[in-house]
Design an enzyme around this catalytic site. Structure first.
Site, PDB file in Angstrom:
ATOM      1  N   ASN A  29      57.326 -12.656  20.696  1.00  0.00           N
ATOM      2  CA  ASN A  29      58.402 -13.640  20.633  1.00  0.00           C
ATOM      3  C   ASN A  29      58.257 -14.610  21.796  1.00  0.00           C
ATOM      4  O   ASN A  29      57.301 -14.523  22.572  1.00  0.00           O
ATOM      5  CB  ASN A  29      59.772 -12.949  20.651  1.00  0.00           C
ATOM      6  CG  ASN A  29      59.945 -12.073  21.860  1.00  0.00           C
ATOM      7  OD1 ASN A  29      59.840 -12.524  22.995  1.00  0.00           O
ATOM      8  ND2 ASN A  29      60.208 -10.788  21.626  1.00  0.00           N
TER       9      ASN A  29
ATOM     10  N   ASP B  24      60.848  -5.614  17.391  1.00  0.00           N
ATOM     11  CA  ASP B  24      61.501  -4.590  16.569  1.00  0.00           C
ATOM     12  C   ASP B  24      60.512  -3.799  15.719  1.00  0.00           C
ATOM     13  O   ASP B  24      60.776  -2.638  15.383  1.00  0.00           O
ATOM     14  CB  ASP B  24      62.538  -5.243  15.652  1.00  0.00           C
ATOM     15  CG  ASP B  24      63.718  -5.788  16.431  1.00  0.00           C
ATOM     16  OD1 ASP B  24      64.157  -5.121  17.388  1.00  0.00           O
ATOM     17  OD2 ASP B  24      64.201  -6.884  16.094  1.00  0.00           O
TER      18      ASP B  24
ATOM     19  N   ILE C  21      64.331   1.490  22.783  1.00  0.00           N
ATOM     20  CA  ILE C  21      64.332   1.942  24.178  1.00  0.00           C
ATOM     21  C   ILE C  21      65.752   1.999  24.722  1.00  0.00           C
ATOM     22  O   ILE C  21      66.142   2.964  25.383  1.00  0.00           O
ATOM     23  CB  ILE C  21      63.450   1.012  25.031  1.00  0.00           C
ATOM     24  CG1 ILE C  21      62.015   1.021  24.493  1.00  0.00           C
ATOM     25  CG2 ILE C  21      63.475   1.448  26.491  1.00  0.00           C
ATOM     26  CD1 ILE C  21      61.098   0.007  25.151  1.00  0.00           C
TER      27      ILE C  21
ATOM     28  N   PHE D 150      70.657  -6.278  26.570  1.00  0.00           N
ATOM     29  CA  PHE D 150      70.760  -7.709  26.285  1.00  0.00           C
ATOM     30  C   PHE D 150      70.779  -7.904  24.779  1.00  0.00           C
ATOM     31  O   PHE D 150      70.097  -7.180  24.044  1.00  0.00           O
ATOM     32  CB  PHE D 150      69.577  -8.470  26.890  1.00  0.00           C
ATOM     33  CG  PHE D 150      69.789  -8.874  28.325  1.00  0.00           C
ATOM     34  CD1 PHE D 150      69.894 -10.204  28.690  1.00  0.00           C
ATOM     35  CD2 PHE D 150      69.909  -7.905  29.308  1.00  0.00           C
ATOM     36  CE1 PHE D 150      70.110 -10.567  30.004  1.00  0.00           C
ATOM     37  CE2 PHE D 150      70.114  -8.252  30.634  1.00  0.00           C
ATOM     38  CZ  PHE D 150      70.217  -9.591  30.984  1.00  0.00           C
TER      39      PHE D 150
END
Length: 398
Positions: free
Chosen positions: A208, A276, A306, A324
């Site tokens: 990403n 993901d 995680i 986050f």
């Protein structure tokens, strides 16, 4: 050591100002960067050229220099450092500080800063023993100003007694103690950062746009408050934090193993943008186009979660676990759902839609979500977000 720390050094106008040049070197040997500020009187003893050349930074001198105000105003200058050091701190500068005067750049910076301040007094013995100086000293101590020295010894005026500025090496050591004695001293905090790269073949991967800038800023802010930080990062573009243990990983699986190896810790901040999914059977060789034009088929599997894994540990769970939530729609609702689902303590939510410029940018616009509060913070630099978050973490880990 002071690697990555920034020190604003205000040089007062006394004969001891010549020692400030050696003090710059002492700070640099410890890994700190120094920005010098000279009072008008200090320029009678050391030159801006010598201070600037040794520091390798611009020297600031005049409160009303319009060019400086456009480039870095006195408010920003006073807050960009981790510590403000005044050496030598003359009787005049101490009096200004004690009585809240802001008549020049040095005294204005001292009024405007929100960072710890340490002074190294230097003056004639009779000035040091004067009742006014004693009153001012007590006021400064009450205000939380750190005092280094003075020493007893011979003075340039020929007299002997208290009032001689402490030696530069001792001042640098005292400054180190101030910086490393923050509210997170003795706490071990884990920070994950950056993207993960999930291989498709030896030359391609799933990733990403995360730069890792926010994670690095958080680590630096925690270190500045005295924390011992272990920084686990994917392949990030941002500069690495200085003064911590750095573990470099590529994939989500590797990141989870590095996290588990680091535990136990007092706090865990999961700022990494973990992929993901991963390709279930990554090719050992580059996938080539075929003559028939058939497209390759990729099979995916979910990566380990995680944040949820650590949040739901029965043993070795950190006292504070912060996740986050980078969302593009229904940011708050999705973040609250993530908080409940993962069972972490806090979620830092932000909108990473392309039009925000946040992912990969220099600023962030976040909402801190806890089980009892939803706190909207104004858009600010990622460094400022990190400092604000670190302050909240320090409160939580008292």
């Amino acid at each position: 050591m002071l690697h990555g720390r920034k020190i604003l050094l205000i040089i007062g106008g006394g004969i001891a100002a010549y020692k400030s040049l050696e003090l710059i070197r002492c700070f640099q040997k410890r890994g700190a960067s120094v920005v010098p500020v000279l009072t008008k009187a200090a320029e009678e003893f050391v030159t801006p050229l010598s201070a600037g050349a040794l520091a390798g930074n611009k020297v600031y001198r005049d409160l009303f220099n319009l060019t400086d105000e456009a480039e870095m105003g006195h408010i920003e200058l006073s807050r960009a450092a981790d510590l403000v050091v005044v050496a030598p701190a003359t009787a005049d500068l101490m009096a200004k500080m004690a009585h809240g005067l802001a008549t020049d750049l040095a005294s204005t910076l001292l009024m405007a800063t929100d960072k710890p301040v340490m002074i190294a007094p230097a003056m004639n013995v009779k000035m040091w023993e004067h009742a006014a100086t004693k009153r001012n000293l007590e006021t400064l101590k009450h205000d939380g100003i750190h005092i280094c020295g003075p020493d007893e010894g011979g003075m340039a005026c020929g007299e002997f007694g208290m009032g001689r500025m402490a030696e530069p090496e001792f001042i640098a050591s005292a400054a180190s103690d101030v910086l490393l004695n923050g509210p997170l001293k003795g706490k071990h905090i884990l920070v994950t950062s950056g993207p993960t790269h999930e291989p498709i073949d030896p030359v391609r991967y799933i990733a990403n746009r995360s730069s890792g800038a926010q994670g690095s800023a958080i680590a630096n802010a925690l270190i500045a408050l005295g924390a011992r930080v272990t920084f686990i990062t994917g392949p990030a573009r941002a500069d690495m934090p200085i003064g911590c243990v750095i573990e470099r990983v590529q994939t989500a699986g590797e990141m989870l193993k590095a996290v588990e190896k680091t535990l136990p810790v007092d706090g865990a901040i999961f700022a990494a943008a973990v992929a993901d999914w991963r390709v279930t059977s990554a090719s050992d060789s580059k996938i080539k186009k075929n003559k028939s034009g058939d497209l390759p088929t990729l099979s995916f599997a979910e990566n380990p979660d995680i944040l949820a894994t650590v949040s739901q540990m029965k043993k070795q769970r950190p006292k504070l676990v912060v996740g986050f939530a980078a969302e593009t729609n229904d940011v708050i609702d999705n973040a609250k759902a993530k908080l409940a689902r993962k069972k972490c303590d806090w979620i830092v939510a932000n909108d990473v839609s392309p039009e925000t410029g946040i992912m990969g940018g220099a600023e962030n616009d976040v909402t801190l979500i806890t089980p009892t509060d939803t706190l909207d913070w104004p858009r600010m630099s990622k460094d400022a977000v990190a400092q604000k978050l670190a302050a909240e973490i320090a409160k939580a880990l008292k």
